[in-house]
Design a protein around this motif. Structure first.
Motif, PDB file in Angstrom:
ATOM      1  N   GLU A 171       0.827  -1.207   0.000  1.00  0.00           N
ATOM      2  CA  GLU A 171       0.000   0.000   0.000  1.00  0.00           C
ATOM      3  C   GLU A 171       0.863   1.260   0.000  1.00  0.00           C
ATOM      4  OE1 GLU A 171      -3.393   2.080   2.840  1.00  0.00           O
ATOM      5  OE2 GLU A 171      -2.692   0.066   3.300  1.00  0.00           O
ATOM      6  N   CYS A 222      -8.111  12.144  13.858  1.00  0.00           N
ATOM      7  CA  CYS A 222      -9.436  12.061  13.251  1.00  0.00           C
ATOM      8  C   CYS A 222      -9.805  13.325  12.487  1.00  0.00           C
ATOM      9  CB  CYS A 222     -10.507  11.741  14.292  1.00  0.00           C
ATOM     10  SG  CYS A 222     -11.096  13.154  15.215  1.00  0.00           S
ATOM     11  N   ARG A 276     -11.123   4.609  -1.885  1.00  0.00           N
ATOM     12  CA  ARG A 276      -9.968   3.837  -1.426  1.00  0.00           C
ATOM     13  C   ARG A 276     -10.327   3.002  -0.203  1.00  0.00           C
ATOM     14  NH1 ARG A 276      -6.499   7.748  -0.779  1.00  0.00           N
ATOM     15  NH2 ARG A 276      -6.073   7.794   1.463  1.00  0.00           N
ATOM     16  N   SER A 277     -11.092   3.594   0.711  1.00  0.00           N
ATOM     17  CA  SER A 277     -11.486   2.883   1.915  1.00  0.00           C
ATOM     18  C   SER A 277     -12.321   1.655   1.582  1.00  0.00           C
ATOM     19  CB  SER A 277     -12.272   3.827   2.839  1.00  0.00           C
ATOM     20  OG  SER A 277     -12.680   3.142   4.004  1.00  0.00           O
ATOM     21  N   TRP A 291      -7.772   6.345  -6.604  1.00  0.00           N
ATOM     22  CA  TRP A 291      -7.029   6.030  -5.392  1.00  0.00           C
ATOM     23  C   TRP A 291      -6.998   7.202  -4.408  1.00  0.00           C
ATOM     24  CZ3 TRP A 291      -5.424   1.873  -2.981  1.00  0.00           C
ATOM     25  CH2 TRP A 291      -4.440   1.962  -2.000  1.00  0.00           C
ATOM     26  N   PHE A 292      -7.094   8.410  -4.920  1.00  0.00           N
ATOM     27  CA  PHE A 292      -6.991   9.584  -4.064  1.00  0.00           C
ATOM     28  C   PHE A 292      -8.347  10.091  -3.583  1.00  0.00           C
ATOM     29  CE2 PHE A 292      -3.217   9.396  -6.723  1.00  0.00           C
ATOM     30  CZ  PHE A 292      -2.242   9.362  -5.745  1.00  0.00           C
ATOM     31  N   ASN A 293      -9.395   9.307  -3.878  1.00  0.00           N
ATOM     32  CA  ASN A 293     -10.703   9.556  -3.284  1.00  0.00           C
ATOM     33  C   ASN A 293     -10.796   8.696  -2.029  1.00  0.00           C
ATOM     34  OD1 ASN A 293     -13.583   8.813  -2.725  1.00  0.00           O
ATOM     35  ND2 ASN A 293     -13.960  10.291  -4.359  1.00  0.00           N
ATOM     36  N   LEU A 294     -10.863   9.340  -0.866  1.00  0.00           N
ATOM     37  CA  LEU A 294     -10.778   8.617   0.403  1.00  0.00           C
ATOM     38  C   LEU A 294     -11.852   7.544   0.538  1.00  0.00           C
ATOM     39  CD1 LEU A 294      -9.391   8.323   3.162  1.00  0.00           C
ATOM     40  CD2 LEU A 294     -10.967  10.052   4.044  1.00  0.00           C
ATOM     41  N   SER A 295     -13.094   7.863   0.156  1.00  0.00           N
ATOM     42  CA  SER A 295     -14.191   6.899   0.287  1.00  0.00           C
ATOM     43  C   SER A 295     -13.983   5.696  -0.616  1.00  0.00           C
ATOM     44  CB  SER A 295     -15.530   7.578  -0.033  1.00  0.00           C
ATOM     45  OG  SER A 295     -15.809   8.595   0.899  1.00  0.00           O
ATOM     46  N   TYR A 354      -7.759   1.441   7.898  1.00  0.00           N
ATOM     47  CA  TYR A 354      -7.104   2.660   8.358  1.00  0.00           C
ATOM     48  C   TYR A 354      -6.735   2.637   9.835  1.00  0.00           C
ATOM     49  CZ  TYR A 354      -8.241   4.620   3.839  1.00  0.00           C
ATOM     50  OH  TYR A 354      -8.323   4.846   2.495  1.00  0.00           O
TER      51      TYR A 354
END
Length: 389
Positions: free
Chosen positions: A151, A373, A175-176, A169-173, A209
């Motif tokens: 990763e 957070c 990627r999660s 990949w750079f969209n947090l949702s 995460y």
């Protein structure tokens, strides 16, 4: 101020006729016996801490007088807490006072950082530690570590898992979701670990995460536990570099260490919101909990309620707030309404802030808890107190 506040009551009982409260507070700190009795009252009544502090601050006519008194209080309190550390018989003695004890100080004082005890389901500490070693050698953990290693290098990750090319990949949702599904597919199948003739069912609860590995463990008697384990343990510290690596990992936000200290602090103070944490060991970086049974708090009528910092801390987990613990990561998956007692349990406390002004940080003894957070509400509110000249 209500006489029900034990800290305030102590001060008012020292008050001479016509004497101002501010004068009493200054006088108390000048006498070691009286100041020790005062500070013993403070540490024995953590829920009265903030209200007493507000009352004391309001008793001073000017901010300069108030600050002068508090600076003196910090000096007296620091000496008192260092004495408490020297006389403590176990870590729990200190942990009941503050949850942000630094690992280097605890190691120097107690050598081994170990809190709580192993329940009968795991026979003995030796049995439990041997079970951990087998979990760490499992194929689920091996695959997890491979994913985490790749990763960090996107080109290698894409070569190993070409399907990642389909997402941003750079969209947090996005990627999660991808990492969660990948870890569940590669690591999430339940497996059996046998130790001394006893078979435990292990399920990796994959969180892409977290810096911890979290497992559901079912004993042969069908008791359910939650195991939080770092991917890296430090059974030996051959040099200062390894020691610093371990310490830095421990004081990181949402670490096994910082979570365990916060949770044991709440449990030792009989907080109804505390999870049932049973055991923690620093060298193995492991924490063991009895699994809570219940339903998610943020469901049904509460699905879209109490999602902001103020309402959640003051209305939902008010007792932990009275003890100085403020939850920052208000994620629906972190809280459960207990089937056993009906209280909201904080099942993942990571990124919490600790602020009790009469039991503040002590240089060399405590550290400031981390928060990844995204927001630190208490620090922002604190700016109101410190004005530009």
């Amino acid at each position: 101020m209500s006489q029900k506040n034990a800290i305030v009551r102590f001060v008012l009982e020292q008050k001479k006729s016509a004497e101002k409260v501010s004068t009493v507070l200054v006088r108390i700190l000048k006498n070691k016996k009286t100041s020790d009795n005062f500070l013993h009252t403070v540490i024995q009544n953590p829920r009265d801490n903030k209200a007493a502090y507000r009352f004391f601050c309001n008793s001073f006519k000017t901010a300069t007088e108030r600050r002068r008194w508090y600076e003196n209080y910090l000096d007296v309190y620091t000496r008192f807490m260092n004495a408490q550390m020297r006389s403590a018989s176990c870590i729990e003695d200190m942990l009941k006072i503050v949850p942000n004890l630094s690992p280097w100080t605890l190691e120097q004082r107690f050598e081994t950082i170990k809190i709580g005890s192993i329940p009968p389901a795991f026979v003995s500490e030796l049995h439990f530690i041997s079970l951990l070693a087998k979990i760490n050698r499992s194929s689920a953990v091996t695959r997890f570590k491979q994913i985490k290693r790749l990763e960090c290098h996107l080109s290698d990750f894409r070569a190993a898992f070409p399907e990642v090319k389909k997402i941003d990949w750079f969209n947090l949702s996005a990627r999660s979701r991808f990492l969660g599904q990948l870890m569940h597919e590669k690591c999430g199948t339940p497996f059996i670990v046998k130790q001394d003739g006893r078979a435990y069912q292990i399920t990796f609860l994959c969180n892409p995460y977290s810096n911890k590995m979290v497992f559901k463990v079912q004993s042969p008697e069908k008791e359910t536990f939650i195991l939080k384990l770092s991917p890296y343990c430090f059974l030996t510290t051959p040099n200062d570099r390894v020691r610093k690596e371990h310490e830095n990992m421990a004081i990181r936000a949402d670490s096994t260490y910082s979570d365990a200290l916060l949770e044991f602090y709440l449990k030792l103070n009989d907080c109804p919101h505390a999870p049932d944490i049973l055991y923690y060991h620093f060298n193995h970086e492991v924490a063991l909990y009895r699994a809570a049974q219940g339903k998610p708090f943020h469901s049904g009528k509460n699905k879209n309620k109490y999602l902001d910092f103020y309402s959640f801390n003051t209305k939902v987990v008010s007792d932990s707030m009275r003890l100085g613990v403020y939850v920052n990561d208000i994620n629906a998956g972190n809280f459960l309404v207990s089937k056993e007692d009906g209280f909201v349990k904080i099942i993942d406390i990571g990124h919490a802030t600790f602020v009790n002004p009469l039991t503040p940080e002590v240089p060399g003894l405590t550290f400031t808890l981390g928060n990844l957070c995204g927001r630190d509400y208490i620090s922002i509110a604190g700016v109101l107190e410190v004005e530009d000249d």
